[in-house]
Design an enzyme around this catalytic site. Structure first.
Site, short mmCIF file in Angstrom:
data_model
loop_
_atom_site.label_atom_id
_atom_site.label_comp_id
_atom_site.label_asym_id
_atom_site.label_seq_id
_atom_site.Cartn_x
_atom_site.Cartn_y
_atom_site.Cartn_z
N SER A 24 -51.14 7.24 -10.75
CA SER A 24 -50.00 7.67 -11.54
C SER A 24 -49.19 8.42 -11.27
O SER A 24 -48.13 8.60 -11.85
CB SER A 24 -51.00 7.94 -12.62
OG SER A 24 -52.04 7.67 -13.32
N GLY A 95 -49.09 -2.66 -13.22
CA GLY A 95 -49.32 -2.72 -14.09
C GLY A 95 -48.33 -1.07 -14.35
O GLY A 95 -47.63 -1.47 -15.86
N GLN A 170 -49.39 4.30 -20.51
CA GLN A 170 -49.16 3.08 -20.15
C GLN A 170 -47.53 3.27 -21.52
O GLN A 170 -46.70 3.25 -21.40
CB GLN A 170 -48.81 1.75 -19.52
CG GLN A 170 -49.71 2.21 -18.30
CD GLN A 170 -50.72 0.36 -17.38
OE1 GLN A 170 -50.39 -0.04 -17.98
NE2 GLN A 170 -50.52 1.05 -16.31
N ASP A 316 -60.91 3.75 -15.23
CA ASP A 316 -60.36 3.55 -13.93
C ASP A 316 -61.45 3.46 -13.32
O ASP A 316 -61.92 3.04 -12.55
CB ASP A 316 -59.12 4.15 -13.24
CG ASP A 316 -57.70 3.29 -13.73
OD1 ASP A 316 -57.72 2.23 -14.58
OD2 ASP A 316 -56.77 3.29 -13.81
N LYS A 343 -57.21 -4.99 -17.96
CA LYS A 343 -57.24 -4.23 -16.37
C LYS A 343 -56.44 -5.55 -15.09
O LYS A 343 -56.26 -6.45 -15.97
CB LYS A 343 -57.85 -3.66 -16.20
CG LYS A 343 -58.49 -2.72 -16.76
CD LYS A 343 -57.30 -1.18 -17.44
CE LYS A 343 -57.27 -0.30 -17.91
NZ LYS A 343 -56.02 0.63 -18.19
N ARG A 347 -62.59 -6.42 -16.26
CA ARG A 347 -63.10 -5.46 -16.00
C ARG A 347 -64.81 -5.74 -16.71
O ARG A 347 -65.96 -5.27 -15.71
CB ARG A 347 -62.84 -4.32 -15.87
CG ARG A 347 -61.46 -4.15 -14.15
CD ARG A 347 -61.03 -2.15 -13.62
NE ARG A 347 -60.29 -2.76 -13.26
CZ ARG A 347 -59.72 -1.65 -13.02
NH1 ARG A 347 -59.37 -0.77 -13.95
NH2 ARG A 347 -58.90 -2.02 -11.79
N ARG A 389 -60.22 -1.86 -7.23
CA ARG A 389 -61.06 -1.09 -7.39
C ARG A 389 -62.16 -1.94 -8.36
O ARG A 389 -63.44 -1.35 -7.81
CB ARG A 389 -60.86 -0.62 -9.20
CG ARG A 389 -59.69 0.58 -9.05
CD ARG A 389 -59.31 1.14 -10.65
NE ARG A 389 -58.43 2.11 -10.26
CZ ARG A 389 -57.97 2.82 -9.68
NH1 ARG A 389 -58.43 3.23 -8.81
NH2 ARG A 389 -56.43 2.84 -9.71
C1 S3P Z 1 -52.43 4.28 -16.45
C2 S3P Z 1 -53.29 4.62 -17.48
C3 S3P Z 1 -54.34 3.30 -17.71
C4 S3P Z 1 -54.79 3.07 -16.81
C5 S3P Z 1 -53.51 2.81 -15.63
C6 S3P Z 1 -52.39 3.94 -15.32
C7 S3P Z 1 -50.86 5.22 -15.34
O1 S3P Z 1 -53.89 2.26 -18.42
O2 S3P Z 1 -55.85 2.15 -16.30
O3 S3P Z 1 -54.45 2.48 -13.49
O4 S3P Z 1 -50.85 5.44 -14.59
O5 S3P Z 1 -50.06 5.57 -17.22
P1 S3P Z 1 -53.74 1.86 -19.55
O6 S3P Z 1 -52.36 2.84 -20.16
O7 S3P Z 1 -52.69 0.45 -19.40
O8 S3P Z 1 -54.71 2.33 -20.19
#
Ligand code: S3P
Length: 429
Positions: A24, A95, A170, A316, A343, A347, A389
């Site tokens: 992240s 994502g 996100q 995660d 995800k 998952r 993962r």
């Molecule tokens: C992330 C937020 C999470 C997480 C992803 C990374 C980020 O997703 O599951 O692996 O870097 O902001 P979501 O915002 O969809 O929950």
């Protein structure tokens, strides 16, 4: 289908690992480095495929990015300096790349097209495209911009007040990038607090942001300045060794420089509650992101309930926590975790189906799963389903399996941890 035979029946994992940089934070270091003025130097950058996709996208937007090992230098263009890409922006499996990038592109006065791999093509995008349209961006895409390919024509944005319908860092981050470019003050309200790396990085790059409980306010038109970013190790990668250390007999593993941001440490809280022999040694530095060393030893575990506000703090890690729960006495219930369905794979299904094949007593529920332990894993033929993962969780599950374990789509692991097997094997000597 190509499958790999994994190591089984392992005893005594011993030694130290410095897990690679946080995914992240690595993504965000490139994004903020690009939209800031001046140079940003990043150390311990994660060289996983996801973060390399972010670098490739920003290069197409005209940003010069030099990479030497895990040191990356970004020559920031400022928000205004980003250029219309002549080619499609391909986010691969990431994502985070697509959702955060959309927030930046929403306010840029040019046209861009975004695509990703098959998994990205099935992941919901309305959660970002709807609020970005409220800011004033023009966004088109499959099923009214729910799915890729997506086309963005940025506009001069006007600030919004927006209550997030799902707890998602996100989405929050995407809207903060849009808010930085909008006229006036944007307010975002989270239902549950999610990882706050974006908020921390805005401050680190000299920006201003007001945080009051679950409400975040940001003024548009701020100029950010390039800086140095030292990426701590990824607790989501460390999670595989935390669980391996706890469930493989006669183990003691030292994990160095692990990120300990409280919005990410849910797995530590849960492991402590389950009775794990885990000790934390936080560093006393002044950096924006807390970090420290963690030691884990083989443990006697008991089941627990994981729900509510805790879920975003370990979202995660749920695949590997499910494995941990198979080795705990009694029942573990995971609920309020519907987000797992959208995800890299669904998952809930992939964790339950693959662990069941290995002999676990595990069942899916509407919003999570129920695991009964302690059970002996006997082995079987499993797949990562292209989800990094799930692949790593299965490699750790194999370590405590009595029979053979064959894994297909092992290559997915390089999305976030290309050196995973090398590190895992270094503990087996
Ligand atoms: C992330 C937020 C999470 C997480 C992803 C990374 C980020 O997703 O599951 O692996 O870097 O902001 P979501 O915002 O969809 O929950």
């Amino acid at each position: 289908m190509n499958s790999s035979k994994l190591k089984t029946n392992i005893h005594g994992l011993k030694g130290g690992v410095a897990v690679p940089g946080d995914k992240s934070i690595s993504h965000r270091s490139i994004m903020f480095g690009a939209i800031a003025e001046g140079q940003t130097r990043v150390t311990n950058f994660l060289l996983g495929e996801d973060c390399l996709s972010t670098i490739a996208c920003f290069r197409k937007l005209g940003v010069s990015i030099e990479q030497e090992g895990d040191h990356v230098t970004v020559s920031g263009t400022g928000m205004e300096g980003l250029k219309e890409p002549k080619d499609i922006l391909d986010v691969g499996n990431s994502g985070t790349t697509i959702r955060l990038l959309m927030g930046i592109l929403a306010g840029r006065p040019f046209h861009s097209v975004l695509i990703g791999d098959e998994s990205i093509g099935n992941r919901p995008m309305t959660r970002v495209t709807r609020p970005l349209r409220l800011f004033g961006a023009q966004i088109n895409g499959r099923k009214n911009a729910e799915y890729t390919p997506l086309a963005v024509k940025g506009e001069q944005l006007s600030s919004i007040t927006y209550e997030l319908p799902v707890a998602s860092a996100q989405v929050k981050s995407s809207l903060l990038f849009a808010g930085l470019q909008a006229k006036g003050e944007t307010q975002i309200i989270e239902p549950i607090k999610t990882r706050d790396h974006t908020e921390r990085m805005i401050r680190q790059f000299g920006g201003e942001i007001e945080i009051d409980g679950h409400s975040i306010r940001i003024q548009g038109g701020q100029t950010l300045k390039g800086t140095e970013v030292h990426v701590p190790g990824d607790i989501s990668s460390a999670a595989f060794f935390l669980v391996a250390g706890a469930i493989v007999p006669e183990s003691e593993i030292h994990l160095k420089n692990v990120g300990l941001n409280p919005t990410r440490t849910g797995i530590i809280d849960v492991m402590q509650r389950m009775g794990a022999d885990i000790s934390i040694d936080p560093y006393e530095n002044e950096s924006e992101e807390p970090a420290g060393d963690i030691t884990i030893r083989s443990s006697s575990l008991k089941g627990t309930v994981i729900e509510g506000d805790l879920i975003p703090r370990l979202i995660d890690e749920i695949p590997v926590i499910a494995l941990l729960a198979t080795q705990a006495e009694g029942e573990t219930i995971i609920k309020d975790a519907e987000e797992l369905k959208v995800k890299e794979t669904n998952r809930i299904d992939t964790v339950v189906n693959e662990l069941y094949k290995l002999g676990a007593d595990i069942a899916a529920t509407e919003d999570g799963m129920i695991i009964r332990g302690k059970s002996s894993l006997t082995g079987g033929k499993v797949s990562s389903h292209g989800d990094h993962r799930i692949g790593m969780m299965l490699a750790v599950a194999a370590a405590i399996s009595s029979g053979d374990v064959h894994l297909t789509h092992k290559e997915a692991i390089s999305v976030s941890y290309p050196s995973f097997f090398e590190h895992f094997e270094s503990l087996q000597k």
